[in-house]
Design a protein around this motif. Structure first.
Motif, PDB file in Angstrom:
ATOM      1  N   PRO A   1       0.833  -1.201   0.000  1.00 44.19           N
ATOM      2  CA  PRO A   1       0.000   0.000   0.000  1.00 44.19           C
ATOM      3  C   PRO A   1       0.867   1.251   0.000  1.00 44.19           C
ATOM      4  O   PRO A   1       2.045   1.209   0.317  1.00 44.19           O
ATOM      5  CB  PRO A   1      -0.785  -0.118   1.306  1.00 44.19           C
ATOM      6  CG  PRO A   1       0.052  -0.958   2.182  1.00 44.19           C
ATOM      7  CD  PRO A   1       0.814  -1.904   1.264  1.00 44.19           C
ATOM      8  N   VAL A   2       0.266   2.342  -0.354  1.00 50.25           N
ATOM      9  CA  VAL A   2       0.966   3.616  -0.312  1.00 50.25           C
ATOM     10  C   VAL A   2       1.282   3.896   1.149  1.00 50.25           C
ATOM     11  O   VAL A   2       0.396   3.916   1.999  1.00 50.25           O
ATOM     12  CB  VAL A   2       0.097   4.738  -0.906  1.00 50.25           C
ATOM     13  CG1 VAL A   2       0.787   6.076  -0.769  1.00 50.25           C
ATOM     14  CG2 VAL A   2      -0.228   4.427  -2.357  1.00 50.25           C
ATOM     15  N   MET A   3       2.554   4.068   1.431  1.00 51.09           N
ATOM     16  CA  MET A   3       2.969   4.305   2.806  1.00 51.09           C
ATOM     17  C   MET A   3       2.663   5.737   3.209  1.00 51.09           C
ATOM     18  O   MET A   3       2.787   6.647   2.395  1.00 51.09           O
ATOM     19  CB  MET A   3       4.473   4.065   2.966  1.00 51.09           C
ATOM     20  CG  MET A   3       4.863   2.627   2.930  1.00 51.09           C
ATOM     21  SD  MET A   3       4.370   1.812   4.458  1.00 51.09           S
ATOM     22  CE  MET A   3       4.814   0.158   4.071  1.00 51.09           C
ATOM     23  N   PRO A   4       2.268   5.913   4.456  1.00 48.80           N
ATOM     24  CA  PRO A   4       2.101   7.283   4.947  1.00 48.80           C
ATOM     25  C   PRO A   4       3.441   8.011   4.914  1.00 48.80           C
ATOM     26  O   PRO A   4       4.498   7.387   4.818  1.00 48.80           O
ATOM     27  CB  PRO A   4       1.635   7.082   6.396  1.00 48.80           C
ATOM     28  CG  PRO A   4       1.176   5.667   6.483  1.00 48.80           C
ATOM     29  CD  PRO A   4       1.951   4.908   5.439  1.00 48.80           C
ATOM     30  N   ALA A   5       3.396   9.332   5.013  1.00 48.93           N
ATOM     31  CA  ALA A   5       4.632  10.120   5.035  1.00 48.93           C
ATOM     32  C   ALA A   5       5.479   9.695   6.223  1.00 48.93           C
ATOM     33  O   ALA A   5       4.975   9.251   7.235  1.00 48.93           O
ATOM     34  CB  ALA A   5       4.293  11.603   5.128  1.00 48.93           C
ATOM     35  N   GLY A   6       6.774   9.849   6.094  1.00 52.69           N
ATOM     36  CA  GLY A   6       7.682   9.489   7.177  1.00 52.69           C
ATOM     37  C   GLY A   6       8.395   8.187   6.881  1.00 52.69           C
ATOM     38  O   GLY A   6       8.466   7.731   5.742  1.00 52.69           O
ATOM     39  N   ARG A   7       8.910   7.565   7.920  1.00 49.03           N
ATOM     40  CA  ARG A   7       9.716   6.355   7.801  1.00 49.03           C
ATOM     41  C   ARG A   7       8.905   5.228   7.143  1.00 49.03           C
ATOM     42  O   ARG A   7       7.794   4.944   7.557  1.00 49.03           O
ATOM     43  CB  ARG A   7      10.144   5.908   9.192  1.00 49.03           C
ATOM     44  CG  ARG A   7      10.963   4.618   9.205  1.00 49.03           C
ATOM     45  CD  ARG A   7      11.149   4.077  10.611  1.00 49.03           C
ATOM     46  NE  ARG A   7      11.847   5.002  11.478  1.00 49.03           N
ATOM     47  CZ  ARG A   7      13.181   5.083  11.581  1.00 49.03           C
ATOM     48  NH1 ARG A   7      13.950   4.305  10.871  1.00 49.03           N
ATOM     49  NH2 ARG A   7      13.725   5.948  12.416  1.00 49.03           N
TER      50      ARG A   7
ATOM     51  N   CYS B   1       7.563   1.820   6.992  1.00 53.11           N
ATOM     52  CA  CYS B   1       7.423   0.911   8.131  1.00 53.11           C
ATOM     53  C   CYS B   1       6.129   0.120   8.016  1.00 53.11           C
ATOM     54  O   CYS B   1       5.078   0.676   7.701  1.00 53.11           O
ATOM     55  CB  CYS B   1       7.433   1.742   9.417  1.00 53.11           C
ATOM     56  SG  CYS B   1       7.143   0.789  10.904  1.00 53.11           S
ATOM     57  N   ALA B   2       6.206  -1.170   8.290  1.00 45.74           N
ATOM     58  CA  ALA B   2       5.015  -2.016   8.247  1.00 45.74           C
ATOM     59  C   ALA B   2       4.017  -1.635   9.336  1.00 45.74           C
ATOM     60  O   ALA B   2       2.818  -1.869   9.182  1.00 45.74           O
ATOM     61  CB  ALA B   2       5.405  -3.484   8.374  1.00 45.74           C
ATOM     62  N   VAL B   3       4.485  -1.043  10.449  1.00 44.66           N
ATOM     63  CA  VAL B   3       3.545  -0.575  11.484  1.00 44.66           C
ATOM     64  C   VAL B   3       2.664   0.518  10.892  1.00 44.66           C
ATOM     65  O   VAL B   3       1.438   0.491  11.023  1.00 44.66           O
ATOM     66  CB  VAL B   3       4.286  -0.058  12.742  1.00 44.66           C
ATOM     67  CG1 VAL B   3       3.317   0.607  13.702  1.00 44.66           C
ATOM     68  CG2 VAL B   3       5.017  -1.194  13.440  1.00 44.66           C
ATOM     69  N   ALA B   4       3.279   1.481  10.206  1.00 45.33           N
ATOM     70  CA  ALA B   4       2.509   2.561   9.588  1.00 45.33           C
ATOM     71  C   ALA B   4       1.560   2.006   8.528  1.00 45.33           C
ATOM     72  O   ALA B   4       0.401   2.422   8.443  1.00 45.33           O
ATOM     73  CB  ALA B   4       3.446   3.604   8.991  1.00 45.33           C
ATOM     74  N   GLY B   5       2.042   1.070   7.724  1.00 48.09           N
ATOM     75  CA  GLY B   5       1.186   0.458   6.712  1.00 48.09           C
ATOM     76  C   GLY B   5       0.032  -0.310   7.326  1.00 48.09           C
ATOM     77  O   GLY B   5      -1.099  -0.257   6.836  1.00 48.09           O
ATOM     78  N   SER B   6       0.294  -1.024   8.429  1.00 45.23           N
ATOM     79  CA  SER B   6      -0.756  -1.769   9.127  1.00 45.23           C
ATOM     80  C   SER B   6      -1.804  -0.828   9.698  1.00 45.23           C
ATOM     81  O   SER B   6      -3.015  -1.076   9.580  1.00 45.23           O
ATOM     82  CB  SER B   6      -0.158  -2.596  10.271  1.00 45.23           C
ATOM     83  OG  SER B   6       0.775  -3.525   9.779  1.00 45.23           O
ATOM     84  N   LEU B   7      -1.337   0.245  10.318  1.00 41.46           N
ATOM     85  CA  LEU B   7      -2.279   1.201  10.905  1.00 41.46           C
ATOM     86  C   LEU B   7      -3.110   1.895   9.838  1.00 41.46           C
ATOM     87  O   LEU B   7      -4.261   2.260  10.087  1.00 41.46           O
ATOM     88  CB  LEU B   7      -1.545   2.210  11.781  1.00 41.46           C
ATOM     89  CG  LEU B   7      -0.990   1.621  13.074  1.00 41.46           C
ATOM     90  CD1 LEU B   7      -0.152   2.657  13.810  1.00 41.46           C
ATOM     91  CD2 LEU B   7      -2.091   1.083  13.965  1.00 41.46           C
ATOM     92  N   LYS B   8      -2.549   2.037   8.659  1.00 45.07           N
ATOM     93  CA  LYS B   8      -3.333   2.621   7.571  1.00 45.07           C
ATOM     94  C   LYS B   8      -4.512   1.711   7.224  1.00 45.07           C
ATOM     95  O   LYS B   8      -5.587   2.175   6.873  1.00 45.07           O
ATOM     96  CB  LYS B   8      -2.451   2.850   6.354  1.00 45.07           C
ATOM     97  CG  LYS B   8      -3.150   3.609   5.267  1.00 45.07           C
ATOM     98  CD  LYS B   8      -2.201   4.065   4.201  1.00 45.07           C
ATOM     99  CE  LYS B   8      -2.998   4.886   3.198  1.00 45.07           C
ATOM    100  NZ  LYS B   8      -2.196   5.373   2.145  1.00 45.07           N
TER     101      LYS B   8
END
Length: 165
Positions: free
Chosen positions: A8-14, A16-23
């Motif tokens: 998926p399109v990663m949120p801005a910033g590092r 990270c799979a945590v950010a992708g998961s939270l998205k």
């Protein structure tokens, strides 16, 4: 239907799979909805009643969780034919996440645990084990390695740019 792994399109910033998961599941209602399906509530009305989610938000989140491959709709036949929501393989993989949040919440978010999880004849206490070697994992034995180009563990790698005079 198995969930498709995707990038998926990663949120801005590092990166990270945590950010992708939270998205995918990090909004206010997603994990509560997944909890309800885990607990055996497969119908919209049961999920709505037990989650407390507004019906319009619940409908939108159920739709997106199906589109993201976390839930699937299947027919329930119990005298009356209904479609219900069930965990996919990706949804099933969230079970330990839900259990970890329950344990964390019991310690930090509520004054008295409203739910107890049993393992055979005792309270369940999770412990992480390495699937490769079988050892119990201690955080002191772990290390992280950043694989995303242009990043190290402290953040974005700054490259020196030559100055033109």
């Amino acid at each position: 239907m198995a969930a498709q792994r995707r990038d998926p399109v990663m949120p801005a910033g590092r990166p990270c799979a945590v950010a992708g998961s939270l998205k995918l599941v990090g909004d206010r209602w997603s994990l509560v909805i997944i909890r309800e399906v885990m607990f055996g509530n497969h119908r919209f009305t049961g999920i709505a009643h037990n989650s407390g989610a507004p019906r319009d938000r619940l409908a939108a989140r159920l739709k997106s969780l199906v589109e993201e491959g976390v839930l699937e709709r299947r027919l329930i036949e119990d005298g009356v034919r209904h479609e219900g929501y069930f965990l996919t393989e990706a949804g099933e993989d969230l079970r330990p996440v839900i259990r970890a949040l329950l344990a964390w919440g019991d310690k930090w978010a509520v004054t008295a645990p409203p739910l107890r999880v049993h393992h055979r004849d005792h309270d369940f206490v999770a412990r992480t084990h390495c699937a490769t070697c079988g050892e119990a994992v201690d955080d002191a034995d772990l290390h992280e390695e950043m694989l995303a180009p242009g990043w190290d563990m402290r953040g974005r790698v700054m490259t020196a740019t030559p100055q033109v005079y």
